[in-house]
Design a protein around this motif. Structure first.
Motif, PDB file in Angstrom:
ATOM      1  N   PHE A 203       0.905  -1.192  -0.139  1.00 18.81           N
ATOM      2  CA  PHE A 203      -0.001   0.011  -0.084  1.00 18.81           C
ATOM      3  C   PHE A 203       0.691   1.299   0.144  1.00 18.81           C
ATOM      4  N   LEU A 204       1.993   1.305   0.833  1.00 20.32           N
ATOM      5  CA  LEU A 204       2.594   2.650   1.057  1.00 20.32           C
ATOM      6  C   LEU A 204       3.683   2.800   0.035  1.00 20.32           C
ATOM      7  N   ILE A 205       4.228   1.890  -0.674  1.00 18.93           N
ATOM      8  CA  ILE A 205       5.148   2.157  -1.675  1.00 18.93           C
ATOM      9  C   ILE A 205       4.814   1.565  -3.157  1.00 18.93           C
ATOM     10  N   ARG A 206       4.658   2.399  -4.037  1.00 14.89           N
ATOM     11  CA  ARG A 206       4.458   2.110  -5.448  1.00 14.89           C
ATOM     12  C   ARG A 206       5.771   1.663  -5.962  1.00 14.89           C
ATOM     13  N   THR A 207       5.632   0.118  -6.109  1.00 16.75           N
ATOM     14  CA  THR A 207       6.800  -0.458  -6.860  1.00 16.75           C
ATOM     15  C   THR A 207       6.308  -1.124  -8.116  1.00 16.75           C
TER      16      THR A 207
END
Lengths: 656, 463
Positions: free
Chosen positions: A290-294
């Motif tokens: 959720f917190l990191i766009r990878t």
């Protein structure tokens, strides 16, 4: 003597053999192009020692090096072309020399662009804004992320969605845990909202009878089994949206198992089911998914298209500053996004959605730098301008955002950013502008009867943020126009030249022009300040808060708002300046294209993006600056649709 | 020689709760009572206070060298501490003071690293070194709940400073745990206080720790570590940051022992102070505004002092403002305008006058901090002040010139008996600032032989 001759001979031979080992263009560069550069540019100024303007052209021995640092050489070409280099104090280039430089350097850097390069997009943590909006879209709970989390830095093209300046730190993580818990608890306490996400775990009479039957006959607890089944659906839906992709089976299983674990531990009461799901949601809100766009990097050396779900995320973070909605995720799942028709339809739908306003706000406020108004360190001299209060400040900010959103969603014409015949006002701002008949606090569209306003150059937000605390600054305003409208940001001032604006005791606007004219006599300052200052002086009819004036305070003489550009145009005042800028709309198209591409990709726009920027600018020009067509094309552009893997991965894979 | 004096923490770690009192006595030197020993061996603390935009240079350094000196106008507010100060003149941040760079960003980020930073608008953030406070924190930080704490007044300012081509992030951090990672500052007094002390305010609704938090942490950690194997280098770095941050949360969750040590440190005096502090925070209405900046800065300083006093941490840094801060100081009598604008005085007497007043205000706030830590009893007849090294300074001398030579640097406190205070020292021109950091780190038992461009320890300041 003989010895010396043989040395010379050896030297000559080695030179020849050195040259013959290289392809023709490289030899041509050494024999024809580089000598001109050395004579006129490198030796007098741009070498390792003098390093004028931070530029050492001596270091470029090979065409490949020129190609690698194309952005520098574009500047070289520009300066040679417009005659600002070499400066008047140095010998001029002959026609032949300048033609040679322009032709060949152009050739080198053009050929470097032939192989497209989508650039690298690395993992990025959600910015505070994105986090705030994602939480809102997921849960319906509104938070103010900037007051709950450490503030973000920004970088690249100057936007706060720039990966490299977003760190994940223990302090931030602690806050994510806490904010996540608070959000979910608030969601749980709002019954209506909660039920829209998690339906009640209830069983019909028929089910209940079946449950009894099963527990008698088969000794199976269907109550429990079906509760777990019921929980699965809202958990998967919530998580899918949060993770912006469909879940892998083991991910799904882990979350459901966690539900069971919590459910099992909780006392048997009416809240048990919902509370257990809440605990699962808390996990989701602190997950890196959720917190990191990878984006996953397969071990490929060549660029490749981003996956459907990744593309959906790129779209939604660009157009909504948030996560995709279900419709977009579904389109991604059905591979609709690789069908240009359906893809365009999605982009159009997203732009029509009210969530596009977030992009309008985020982009316009940061691009035009009116978000400086909200900076705690932004300063206006309260003694001189007691009327500058919070209400006026936020009306100024909103005018720009509403206006931008209107050109995007209603009038569909970005050129109106320069010359609209309307603007957005509330009573406060209308009074500030001296426009009558606007009542109340809400911003609304107002037709303009006089030509002073209309477009960003007549907005108090822009005019105030480009002023000093106590007076206007033609230099800052001129710089702003060069950067935002003309796409020709001036070079940084030479090092250790004190900031003239802040230092000179030009407290009196009356003497400003004299002071600046004097300052321009210094040739180091002249090349940039000529245009910069004059562009700014054309806007001197706006005071430091953007109010219209015809004379300075304590003077009856009309303000001198005349000026001219190096390219020849003459103008008097803001209205004429606007006409000239409209005539230079190609440059404005480039300025918007570059900035919006940078915003959409969350990275700096570099030399390798030249072609993309050029073609986007063309789209604007050829379509009457229609933002929808422009944004469609942007999202279809090569760097938006493609990516390449981080080289290190390839090395690792090759090694294993 | 004193091999039987075993380290107290090792005892607690190894034998845990079974340790009896008689055994504990073993680490106390013969003939000394245990209470006495503990009283006299309080931990050494380091606190750094950075102020932006340099200082009015003719008002900073006291004239007379040595022990008999009169306070300069800017340092006048520190008069009461004259015998407890070390005023260090002619130190220079050598590697940073080069022409062709920017005046502020290239000096602020390296204030505690002493290395020249990478010029970037954000893509290649790199300060080329770890800051001295973090070097210390990495050495002693494991002993406390927080290895270090960073405080400040201003949020990171968004955007790129296009005038100079640097990301504004460089102007917003002096603590760098690695060359590429700044420590974020806490700027909200309420959050900063609650983070440490929320659970120790009687009558406060206890924020119950989520009983499943451990499982939550385990789940997300497991998930993240499986992914990080499939990513590119930059992506892996980001995941490493994430993992490390979640683990920090986990450590704090698991560190029951740290927590009970911490709680043991909360003497009745400290607890009383916490209650008062909580009331003051509730009463302070301008938490999110700049209206009462003096009040807000003092709250932050109180929290900073409490963090050290309660041994929540032993290393803190504090930024009065970000680089190029243009905080409006018109609230001071005789001052008009923003800090940065005023600092560019161009030799204008009226502006120089204002500049001096702004500097003096900073000294007054610093004196307030010293007052606070002097009043905090830290074992026996000592105060927290006696056991602390407090550095007060800026990364440039004259704000109008941006030079990093003859930096304004003052040390206060005895550092737990390591500093020979009460001197105004003039070093050889351009003595590396790094020499000071090397000296302090060595005095605080960090095993290093050099720091950045250091050439040796700074003579005359250690006992």
């Amino acid at each position: 003597m003989h010895l010396r001759i043989s040395f010379i001979l050896i030297y000559l031979c080695s030179c020849i053999s050195l040259c013959t080992g290289y392809p023709d263009p490289q030899r041509h560069f050494w024999q024809t192009v580089k000598p001109i550069l050395d004579l006129h540019c490198s030796r007098p100024c741009h070498n390792a020692d003098d390093n004028k303007g931070g530029l050492n052209l001596m270091a470029f021995d090979f065409i490949q090096e020129i190609q690698r640092r194309g952005e520098i050489w574009v500047k070289v070409i520009e300066h040679v072309q417009d005659g600002s280099m070499p400066p008047d104090t140095k010998p001029a280039l002959t026609k032949m020399e300048s033609d040679t430089i322009l032709l060949y350097i152009n050739k080198y850097i053009r050929s470097a662009l032939e192989k497209p390069d989508p650039g690298l997009i690395t993992s990025t943590r959600l910015s505070n804004h994105e986090y705030e909006y994602a939480i809102q879209d997921l849960t319906g709970i509104t938070i103010n992320a900037d007051s709950l989390l450490p503030r973000d830095a920004s970088g690249g093209e100057g936007f706060d969605n720039f990966a490299a300046s977003h760190f994940v730190t223990p302090l931030l993580m602690e806050r994510y845990f806490e904010v996540g818990e608070t959000v979910i608890e608030e969601l749980g306490s709002n019954k209506e909202q909660w039920r829209s996400i998690v339906p009640e775990n209830s069983f019909s009479i028929v089910q209940r009878i079946r449950h009894l039957w099963y527990s008698w006959i088969y000794n199976r607890n269907l109550d429990y089994e079906e509760t777990v089944d019921n929980a699965r659906d809202p958990i998967v839906r919530f998580t899918t949206q949060a993770y912006r992709r469909y879940l892998k089976p083991d991910e799904r299983q882990k979350l459901v198992s966690f539900f069971e674990e919590v459910y099992h531990d909780l006392p048997e009461d009416d809240f048990r089911y919902d509370e257990a799901i809440q605990e699962v949601f808390k996990v989701v809100l602190v997950s890196h998914n959720f917190l990191i766009r990878t984006e996953v990097d397969p071990p490929l050396t060549d660029p490749y298209p981003v996956s459907s779900f990744e593309l959906a995320s790129r779209l939604s973070f660009f157009l909504w500053c948030s996560i995709p909605d279900n419709q977009l995720l579904e389109a991604a799942y059905k591979e609709d996004l690789h069908n240009p028709e359906l893809y365009r339809a999605q982009v159009q739908r997203m732009l029509k959605d009210p969530k596009a306003r977030r992009m309008a706000e985020s982009f316009s406020a940061q691009w035009l730098e009116v978000d400086n108004l909200n900076d705690p360190s932004f300063e206006i001299d309260k003694n001189l301008f007691p009327e500058f209060d919070e209400e006026l400040k936020s009306a100024m900010h909103d005018e720009t955002v509403e206006y931008f959103y209107y050109t995007l969603s209603e009038s569909r014409n970005f050129l109106e950013l320069l010359n609209g015949r309307y603007t957005f006002l509330n009573e406060k701002l209308a009074n500030h502008y001296g426009i009558e008949g606007v009542k109340g606090k809400e911003m609304r569209r107002v037709e303009l009867e006089t030509p002073e306003r209309g477009g960003i150059l007549g907005m108090a937000s822009v005019l105030t943020t480009t002023s000093l605390p106590n007076r206007t600054s033609p230099v800052l305003r001129g710089k702003w126009v060069m950067e935002k409208v003309l796409a020709t940001p001036p070079k940084p001032p030479p090092p250790n030249v004190p900031d003239l604006e802040a230092t000179k005791q030009v407290h009196d606007e009356l003497t400003l022009r004299e002071a600046l004219v004097l300052h321009r006599e210094n040739p180091a300052c002249y090349s940039c300040h000529q245009d910069m200052d004059d562009l700014g002086f054309a806007l001197e009819n706006y005071d430091a808060l953007g109010r219209w004036r015809t004379t300075y305070t304590n003077s009856t003489k009309p303000i001198d708002v005349t000026g001219s550009l190096k390219s020849g145009e003459q103008f008097e005042g803001a209205v004429q300046l606007r006409e000239i800028l409209i005539a230079k709309q190609d440059q404005f198209a480039t300025a918007i294209s570059k900035k919006m591409l940078g915003f959409a990709l969350g990275r700096s726009i570099e030399f390798k993006d030249t072609k993309t920027v050029e073609s986007l600018a063309k789209v604007l020009i050829e379509n009457n600056f229609d933002p929808v067509i422009f944004i469609e094309e942007l999202t279809l552009s090569y760097p938006f649709q493609y990516k390449k893997s981080d080289p290190v991965v390839i090395v690792q894979m090759a090694g294993t | 020689m004193k091999s039987w004096h075993i380290n107290r923490r090792r005892v607690l770690r190894g034998i845990g709760a079974t340790v009896g009192l008689p055994f504990l006595q073993a680490m106390v030197p013969p003939g000394m009572k245990m209470e006495k020993y503990l009283e006299n061996n309080r931990p050494k603390r380091l606190a750094v206070f950075y102020f932006p935009n340099g200082t009015r240079q003719d008002y900073w350094s006291p004239e007379q060298a040595g022990r008999n000196f009169e306070m300069s106008p800017t340092l006048k507010p520190l008069e009461a501490y004259r015998k407890k100060l070390l005023i260090l003149n002619e130190l220079k941040n050598n590697l940073v003071d080069v022409s062709g760079t920017d005046g502020h960003y290239t000096k602020t980020a390296p204030f505690l690293t002493c290395q020249l930073i990478e010029k970037t608008t954000g893509a290649n953030i790199n300060v080329k070194g770890t800051s001295m406070d973090q070097v210390l924190a990495q050495h002693i930080g494991r002993k406390t709940r927080f290895s270090s704490l960073e405080y400040g007044m201003d949020p990171v300012r968004g955007g790129v400073d296009s005038n100079v081509g640097y990301t504004r992030l460089y102007g917003a951090a002096i603590s760098w745990e690695s060359p590429t990672r700044p420590k974020p500052k806490e700027i909200n007094p309420r959050f900063a206080f609650d983070r440490m002390f929320r659970n120790y305010i009687p009558g406060q609704v206890l924020k119950k720790e989520n009983p499943w938090k451990k499982s939550v942490v385990d789940l997300v950690l497991e998930d993240a570590s499986s992914l990080s194997r499939q990513l590119g280098a930059a992506d892996q770095n980001k995941m490493a940051e994430y993992l490390e941050s979640v683990r920090a949360v986990e450590r704090r969750l698991e560190a029951k022992e740290d927590l009970s040590n911490f709680e043991a440190n909360l003497t009745p005096d400290i607890r009383k102070e916490l209650i008062q502090m909580n009331v003051r925070l509730n009463d302070f209405v301008d938490l999110n505004s700049e209206v009462n900046i003096t009040g807000k800065i003092r709250l932050m300083m109180d929290i900073n002092a409490l963090a050290l006093w309660s041994d929540a941490t032993r290393v803190t840094t504090f930024m009065f403002g970000n680089s190029v801060s243009n905080r409006n100081f018109s609230f001071l009598d005789g001052v008009e305008g923003g800090h940065h604008s005023v600092s560019h005085h161009r030799g204008h007497p009226q502006r120089i006058e204002m500049y001096g007043k702004i500097n003096q205000w900073h000294s007054e706030q610093f004196a307030y901090f010293l007052d606070r830590i002097s009043s905090m009893k830290d074992g026996g007849d000592q105060s927290l002040f006696d056991n602390s090294t407090v550095l007060f300074g800026s990364s440039i001398r004259d704000g109008d010139k941006h030079r990093a030579s003859n930096l304004p640097i003052v040390l206060a406190g005895n550092g737990g008996g390591i500093l020979d205070t009460g001197q105004n020292l003039f070093y050889k021109k351009d003595t590396p600032l790094a020499n000071l950091y090397l000296t302090l780190l060595k005095a605080m038992e960090v095993p290093i032989d050099s720091f950045a461009d250091s050439t040796g320890e700074l003579p005359g300041i250690r006992v």
